[in-house]
Write an enzyme that holds these catalytic residues in place. Structure first.
Site, PDB file in Angstrom:
ATOM      1  N   ILE A  32      80.735 -34.950  63.421  1.00 15.48           N
ATOM      2  CA  ILE A  32      81.430 -35.585  62.169  1.00 15.48           C
ATOM      3  C   ILE A  32      82.317 -34.957  61.597  1.00 15.48           C
ATOM      4  CG2 ILE A  32      80.169 -36.268  59.928  1.00 15.48           C
ATOM      5  CD1 ILE A  32      77.744 -37.057  61.348  1.00 15.48           C
ATOM      6  N   ASP A  80      79.626 -17.489  60.333  1.00 15.05           N
ATOM      7  CA  ASP A  80      78.326 -17.707  59.658  1.00 15.05           C
ATOM      8  C   ASP A  80      78.298 -18.044  58.279  1.00 15.05           C
ATOM      9  OD1 ASP A  80      75.518 -18.091  59.032  1.00 15.05           O
ATOM     10  OD2 ASP A  80      74.810 -16.406  60.384  1.00 15.05           O
ATOM     11  N   LYS A 140      81.909 -21.332  46.485  1.00 17.50           N
ATOM     12  CA  LYS A 140      82.466 -19.942  46.366  1.00 17.50           C
ATOM     13  C   LYS A 140      83.507 -19.529  46.712  1.00 17.50           C
ATOM     14  CE  LYS A 140      80.555 -16.995  43.631  1.00 17.50           C
ATOM     15  NZ  LYS A 140      80.816 -16.769  42.381  1.00 17.50           N
ATOM     16  N   SER A 170      75.694 -34.258  53.536  1.00 15.95           N
ATOM     17  CA  SER A 170      74.573 -34.238  52.988  1.00 15.95           C
ATOM     18  C   SER A 170      73.486 -35.188  53.980  1.00 15.95           C
ATOM     19  CB  SER A 170      73.840 -34.279  51.540  1.00 15.95           C
ATOM     20  OG  SER A 170      72.739 -34.319  51.239  1.00 15.95           O
ATOM     21  N   LYS A 188      68.760 -30.285  51.629  1.00 19.01           N
ATOM     22  CA  LYS A 188      69.862 -30.971  51.408  1.00 19.01           C
ATOM     23  C   LYS A 188      69.718 -31.668  49.727  1.00 19.01           C
ATOM     24  CE  LYS A 188      72.126 -31.664  55.308  1.00 19.01           C
ATOM     25  NZ  LYS A 188      73.263 -30.976  55.351  1.00 19.01           N
ATOM     26  N   ILE A 217      74.546 -41.617  63.185  1.00 22.06           N
ATOM     27  CA  ILE A 217      75.886 -41.961  63.987  1.00 22.06           C
ATOM     28  C   ILE A 217      75.941 -41.690  65.254  1.00 22.06           C
ATOM     29  CG2 ILE A 217      78.505 -41.028  63.598  1.00 22.06           C
ATOM     30  CD1 ILE A 217      77.181 -42.134  61.200  1.00 22.06           C
TER      31      ILE A 217
HETATM   32  C1  HXC Z   1      59.993 -24.560  64.507  1.00 28.16           C
HETATM   33  C2  HXC Z   1      61.730 -23.319  64.550  1.00 28.16           C
HETATM   34  C3  HXC Z   1      62.215 -24.177  65.620  1.00 28.16           C
HETATM   35  C4  HXC Z   1      61.695 -25.370  65.882  1.00 28.16           C
HETATM   36  C5  HXC Z   1      63.878 -22.481  65.221  1.00 28.16           C
HETATM   37  N1  HXC Z   1      62.609 -22.139  64.526  1.00 28.16           N
HETATM   38  N2  HXC Z   1      63.675 -23.819  66.028  1.00 28.16           N
HETATM   39  N3  HXC Z   1      60.603 -23.491  64.149  1.00 28.16           N
HETATM   40  N4  HXC Z   1      60.429 -25.475  65.208  1.00 28.16           N
HETATM   41  N5  HXC Z   1      62.245 -26.269  66.743  1.00 28.16           N
HETATM   42  C6  HXC Z   1      62.521 -21.118  63.719  1.00 28.16           C
HETATM   43  C7  HXC Z   1      62.522 -19.766  64.465  1.00 28.16           C
HETATM   44  O1  HXC Z   1      61.143 -19.664  65.229  1.00 28.16           O
HETATM   45  C8  HXC Z   1      62.547 -18.889  63.482  1.00 28.16           C
HETATM   46  O2  HXC Z   1      61.276 -18.364  62.776  1.00 28.16           O
HETATM   47  C9  HXC Z   1      63.332 -19.453  62.389  1.00 28.16           C
HETATM   48  O3  HXC Z   1      63.422 -20.921  62.968  1.00 28.16           O
HETATM   49  C10 HXC Z   1      65.053 -19.028  62.772  1.00 28.16           C
HETATM   50  O4  HXC Z   1      65.371 -19.431  64.009  1.00 28.16           O
HETATM   51  P1  HXC Z   1      66.514 -18.542  64.688  1.00 28.16           P
HETATM   52  O5  HXC Z   1      66.891 -19.189  66.071  1.00 28.16           O
HETATM   53  O6  HXC Z   1      66.287 -17.145  64.385  1.00 28.16           O
HETATM   54  O7  HXC Z   1      67.802 -18.830  63.962  1.00 28.16           O
HETATM   55  P2  HXC Z   1      69.229 -19.226  64.008  1.00 28.16           P
HETATM   56  O8  HXC Z   1      69.748 -18.307  65.334  1.00 28.16           O
HETATM   57  O9  HXC Z   1      69.697 -18.842  62.873  1.00 28.16           O
HETATM   58  O10 HXC Z   1      69.257 -20.640  64.256  1.00 28.16           O
HETATM   59  C11 HXC Z   1      69.350 -21.711  63.222  1.00 28.16           C
HETATM   60  C12 HXC Z   1      68.713 -22.916  63.809  1.00 28.16           C
HETATM   61  C13 HXC Z   1      69.850 -23.524  64.979  1.00 28.16           C
HETATM   62  C14 HXC Z   1      68.632 -24.001  62.468  1.00 28.16           C
HETATM   63  C15 HXC Z   1      67.380 -22.782  64.232  1.00 28.16           C
HETATM   64  O11 HXC Z   1      69.072 -23.657  65.937  1.00 28.16           O
HETATM   65  C16 HXC Z   1      70.466 -24.639  64.591  1.00 28.16           C
HETATM   66  O12 HXC Z   1      71.461 -24.480  63.684  1.00 28.16           O
HETATM   67  N6  HXC Z   1      70.372 -25.608  65.336  1.00 28.16           N
HETATM   68  C17 HXC Z   1      70.931 -27.087  64.951  1.00 28.16           C
HETATM   69  C18 HXC Z   1      72.436 -26.976  64.811  1.00 28.16           C
HETATM   70  C19 HXC Z   1      72.693 -28.621  64.328  1.00 28.16           C
HETATM   71  O13 HXC Z   1      72.340 -29.483  65.358  1.00 28.16           O
HETATM   72  N7  HXC Z   1      73.541 -29.071  63.495  1.00 28.16           N
HETATM   73  C20 HXC Z   1      73.774 -30.319  63.195  1.00 28.16           C
HETATM   74  C21 HXC Z   1      72.854 -30.845  62.162  1.00 28.16           C
HETATM   75  S1  HXC Z   1      73.010 -32.522  62.155  1.00 28.16           S
HETATM   76  P3  HXC Z   1      60.439 -17.395  63.040  1.00 28.16           P
HETATM   77  O14 HXC Z   1      59.301 -17.303  61.851  1.00 28.16           O
HETATM   78  O15 HXC Z   1      60.130 -17.477  64.530  1.00 28.16           O
HETATM   79  O16 HXC Z   1      61.380 -16.098  62.798  1.00 28.16           O
HETATM   80  C22 HXC Z   1      71.909 -33.036  60.782  1.00 28.16           C
HETATM   81  C23 HXC Z   1      71.691 -34.456  60.663  1.00 28.16           C
HETATM   82  C24 HXC Z   1      70.973 -35.121  61.832  1.00 28.16           C
HETATM   83  O17 HXC Z   1      71.535 -32.150  60.040  1.00 28.16           O
HETATM   84  C25 HXC Z   1      70.369 -36.398  61.330  1.00 28.16           C
HETATM   85  C26 HXC Z   1      69.715 -36.782  62.609  1.00 28.16           C
HETATM   86  C27 HXC Z   1      68.238 -37.891  62.129  1.00 28.16           C
END
Ligand code: HXC
Length: 310
Positions: A32, A80, A140, A170, A188, A217
């Site tokens: 997007i 990050d 910021k 959002s 959000k 989308i």
């Molecule tokens: C439960 C989960 C999990 C899952 C991760 N965690 N995946 N818990 N179910 N599926 C937990 C982990 O166990 C950990 O907790 C904590 O989250 C942090 O995970 P990390 O892997 O250490 O974090 P990090 O490496 O910083 O990764 C962040 C992330 C990442 C959010 C988990 O995978 C990510 O950003 N993925 C998606 C990116 C993305 O798709 N962006 C577009 C968004 S689109 P613990 O307790 O074990 O330490 C959008 C709109 C979509 O938002 C609309 C569609 C309907």
């Protein structure tokens, strides 16, 4: 390979309207945000996109640059949004190399599906840190440059080319609540509140701050990651959207161009929902106690609910 204009921007917009403008965008390598930036570049802007993955961000920057001959698009990867110092450094580099920052898109987001009982405190915090605090950090880091831009290009009702614009990307999950998205909904909601506050605090300086809320989308990584690609392809999910289809990335890009163009000069503190009215449907995107149909087949990322230790 260059992407044809018709896929990321409608023909109504006039070429050159963003000449001499610079856009800074987090999450810029995603489906997007890259379309949003590509549209702005096509219409004359230069850009700096920020992403976590260095290779993906740099190659996306090169791809976006093909939207207009002579454009300058910088890709800064390995960054990050949870670290404000990294963003400040990136904003300074953008301003130095491209001459300032006129527009900011805070688009970086983290997402996965989980019921509340499957979320650890750290999981919840992680998404708040990426989405809410990451948006704050982006604001910021860019605000001093946006203030400068608004000073040079005042939003006074007669200036045809204003500066100092913010868009936060959002979601609509928190409007009604959405199953498996408690963490993202909370995050959000904070982003929406941040934008509204920025609109009031910085409106007097000529800055506008608005939200774009994309619905489902077509073909985006977020949708694929949330496991709805099968539903998307089979058309099962389309019936949830009153318009009977998913949106296109260019429909989000068009909203972005509108808000950053003169047409959007007096739009401030608003939420532009581009979702075909999906969130207004009965039950919204998750009926109480149930998961939305199109998420039911998703086993990709779902974790088992944690059982209490008795
Ligand atoms: C439960 C989960 C999990 C899952 C991760 N965690 N995946 N818990 N179910 N599926 C937990 C982990 O166990 C950990 O907790 C904590 O989250 C942090 O995970 P990390 O892997 O250490 O974090 P990090 O490496 O910083 O990764 C962040 C992330 C990442 C959010 C988990 O995978 C990510 O950003 N993925 C998606 C990116 C993305 O798709 N962006 C577009 C968004 S689109 P613990 O307790 O074990 O330490 C959008 C709109 C979509 O938002 C609309 C569609 C309907």
């Amino acid at each position: 390979m260059a992407i044809p204009r018709s896929e990321y921007l409608s023909e109504v917009w006039k070429d050159g309207i963003f000449s001499n403008k610079v856009v800074f965008c987090t999450g810029g390598a995603g489906s997007i945000c890259s379309a949003q930036v590509r549209a702005l570049v096509h219409l004359g802007a230069n850009a700096c996109i920020i992403g976590r993955n260095a290779e993906k961000t740099e190659s996306m920057a090169a791809n976006i640059a093909t939207a207009r001959a002579g454009s300058r698009v910088i890709g800064i990867g390995g960054l990050d949004v949870r670290k404000v110092e990294d963003l400040e450094e990136a904003a300074a580099r953008c301003a130095k190399e491209l001459g300032g920052i006129d527009f900011c898109i805070a688009g970086a987001a983290g997402n996965f599906l989980s019921p509340i009982s499957g979320l650890s405190s750290n999981a919840f915090r992680t998404v708040i840190e990426i989405d809410t605090i990451g948006s704050f950090n982006t604001l910021k880091a860019t605000l001093p440059y946006l203030i400068e831009s608004a000073k040079k290009n005042p939003n006074n009702g007669t200036n045809p080319s204003t500066g100092g614009r913010i868009i936060f990307v959002s979601a609509s999950f928190h409007f009604k609540g959405m199953a498996l998205q408690a963490h993202v909904s909370a995050a959000k909601a904070g982003v929406d509140a941040l934008s509204a506050t920025a609109a009031i605090e910085y409106g007097p300086r000529g800055i506008t701050s608005n939200i774009i809320t994309p619905g489902p989308i077509m073909g985006t990584e977020g949708m694929a990651r949330l496991g709805s690609r099968d539903a998307e392809q089979s058309g099962a999910a389309f019936k949830k959207v009153p318009l009977g289809r998913y949106g296109l990335v260019k429909e989000i890009a068009d909203g972005t161009v509108y808000l950053f163009s003169d047409a959007g000069n007096f739009v401030n503190g608003e939420v532009l929902v581009i979702d075909g009215a999906e969130w207004r449907t009965p039950g919204g995107m998750g009926v109480a106690g149930q998961y939305p149909d199109y998420l039911l087949d998703n086993t990709f990322q779902r974790r088992e609910e944690k059982k209490p230790k008795l």
